[in-house]
Design a protein around this motif. Sequence first.
Motif, PDB file in Angstrom:
ATOM      1  N   ALA A   1       0.832  -1.206   0.000  1.00 37.81           N
ATOM      2  CA  ALA A   1       0.000   0.000   0.000  1.00 37.81           C
ATOM      3  C   ALA A   1       0.864   1.254   0.000  1.00 37.81           C
ATOM      4  O   ALA A   1       0.546   2.261  -0.656  1.00 37.81           O
ATOM      5  CB  ALA A   1      -0.925  -0.009   1.219  1.00 37.81           C
ATOM      6  N   ASN A   2       1.987   1.191   0.704  1.00 36.67           N
ATOM      7  CA  ASN A   2       2.916   2.320   0.745  1.00 36.67           C
ATOM      8  C   ASN A   2       3.475   2.618  -0.640  1.00 36.67           C
ATOM      9  O   ASN A   2       3.511   3.773  -1.089  1.00 36.67           O
ATOM     10  CB  ASN A   2       4.054   2.000   1.719  1.00 36.67           C
ATOM     11  N   PHE A   3       3.920   1.567  -1.340  1.00 38.37           N
ATOM     12  CA  PHE A   3       4.425   1.735  -2.708  1.00 38.37           C
ATOM     13  C   PHE A   3       3.343   2.325  -3.614  1.00 38.37           C
ATOM     14  O   PHE A   3       3.599   3.233  -4.419  1.00 38.37           O
ATOM     15  CB  PHE A   3       4.885   0.387  -3.283  1.00 38.37           C
TER      16      PHE A   3
ATOM     17  N   HIS B   1       3.582   5.949  -5.552  1.00 39.31           N
ATOM     18  CA  HIS B   1       3.598   6.071  -7.016  1.00 39.31           C
ATOM     19  C   HIS B   1       2.416   6.886  -7.526  1.00 39.31           C
ATOM     20  O   HIS B   1       2.537   7.610  -8.522  1.00 39.31           O
ATOM     21  CB  HIS B   1       3.612   4.688  -7.654  1.00 39.31           C
ATOM     22  N   LEU B   2       1.272   6.784  -6.865  1.00 41.61           N
ATOM     23  CA  LEU B   2       0.136   7.619  -7.260  1.00 41.61           C
ATOM     24  C   LEU B   2       0.438   9.092  -6.998  1.00 41.61           C
ATOM     25  O   LEU B   2       0.100   9.967  -7.811  1.00 41.61           O
ATOM     26  CB  LEU B   2      -1.125   7.195  -6.508  1.00 41.61           C
TER      27      LEU B   2
ATOM     28  N   LYS C   1      -1.528   9.554 -13.516  1.00 44.49           N
ATOM     29  CA  LYS C   1      -2.029   8.197 -13.260  1.00 44.49           C
ATOM     30  C   LYS C   1      -3.073   8.220 -12.143  1.00 44.49           C
ATOM     31  O   LYS C   1      -4.051   7.470 -12.165  1.00 44.49           O
ATOM     32  CB  LYS C   1      -0.870   7.266 -12.873  1.00 44.49           C
ATOM     33  N   GLN C   2      -2.850   9.089 -11.170  1.00 43.74           N
ATOM     34  CA  GLN C   2      -3.817   9.242 -10.083  1.00 43.74           C
ATOM     35  C   GLN C   2      -5.163   9.709 -10.639  1.00 43.74           C
ATOM     36  O   GLN C   2      -6.221   9.196 -10.257  1.00 43.74           O
ATOM     37  CB  GLN C   2      -3.275  10.246  -9.059  1.00 43.74           C
ATOM     38  N   GLU C   3      -5.111  10.670 -11.560  1.00 45.97           N
ATOM     39  CA  GLU C   3      -6.343  11.166 -12.171  1.00 45.97           C
ATOM     40  C   GLU C   3      -7.018  10.096 -13.014  1.00 45.97           C
ATOM     41  O   GLU C   3      -8.253   9.964 -13.001  1.00 45.97           O
ATOM     42  CB  GLU C   3      -6.025  12.390 -13.045  1.00 45.97           C
TER      43      GLU C   3
END
Length: 346
Positions: free
Chosen positions: A317-319, A323-324, A330-332
């Motif tokens: 989850a941390n990774f 990265h997001l 990519k988050q969008e």
Amino acid sequence: MLPTLRRVSNPVYAKNFFARLQATSASIEYEQAKPFEDIPGPKGLPIVKNALDFINNMKGFSKYHKTLVEQHGDIYRLRMPGKDNDMICISTADDGRNLLSLDGQMPIIQGFEPFEYIRKGPLRDEYITPGLVSQGEDWLEFRKAVQQDMMRPDSALFYIDDLADVTDQVMEKMEAHLNQKKEVANLNKILQEFALESVGLMFIGTRLGTLKGSEEGQKLIELADKVFDYMIFAIAVPQPVLNILPSYKQFIEDNRALLRTSKKLIKQAIEKHEIDGSLDGTIVGKLVERCGKDSNIPVVMAVDAMSAGIDTTGNTANFLVYHLAANPEKQEKLYQEILRVIGKDG
């Protein structure tokens, strides 16, 4: 991409390892494969070989791995003390896919040896079965006993509303810990708490209160951190040497404490279930129904899920969050997909 590590634990496996990685179809014959001894890698020192470099670079292994890939290629060998203890590191998705597809019914899973040795040795009276950290027939039999309930999507979906509440609590805690730069300094700790709270919910139907600072939850996270940090060291050191180290004795005691703390919570949940059926729909509840209330399998599986969840799920989850955050486009894209598939109100 971080490497996949596999210990070469027997000569037959060792001689065929390189061929297995290279053989993507029947067009590549085994006879054409290069011999195992030709796998490149750092030379290392006499006796200890690459063990010291491996131990010294544990905390920053991704950078160490990147350097070795630049020097030796996508497949390289780390030489370890003892017989047939070398590690093969692979770096590409295709090689990883090939390896996993050819692993067979009983894969040799590198990294479990320290846990298996302890559970079959110093802690054998407390574990009874080593669970999924074993190899060969032991692993296969335990996997058969748990896979049906572990692999069902409804095992997670049963608690989807409660898991959503846990996620909301995580978001609130992250927002509360934002500094002036809008950064969360203790993000990994919060995500470890999220992982333990979620796994506890799915396995034993219990909110452990980890995100609110419960003593038992914090103790489990502390013990899991110590155990998994030492495990990397234990992988690189031969067992006869480990047996004489004071730090290894502490490793055994940390494993014992992790087991007993987890077991206490699981036993409490099972006893409560006998009164009110509170484990109905949970993974442990299904395992108890399948294996019997006196079986050690549900308890060991829950212990492993809770302890490994802290490390594996928390770090994954941390990774993902990192990265997001580092790739807003990519988050969008992910956000738009959530809106399209689920809707803004969930």
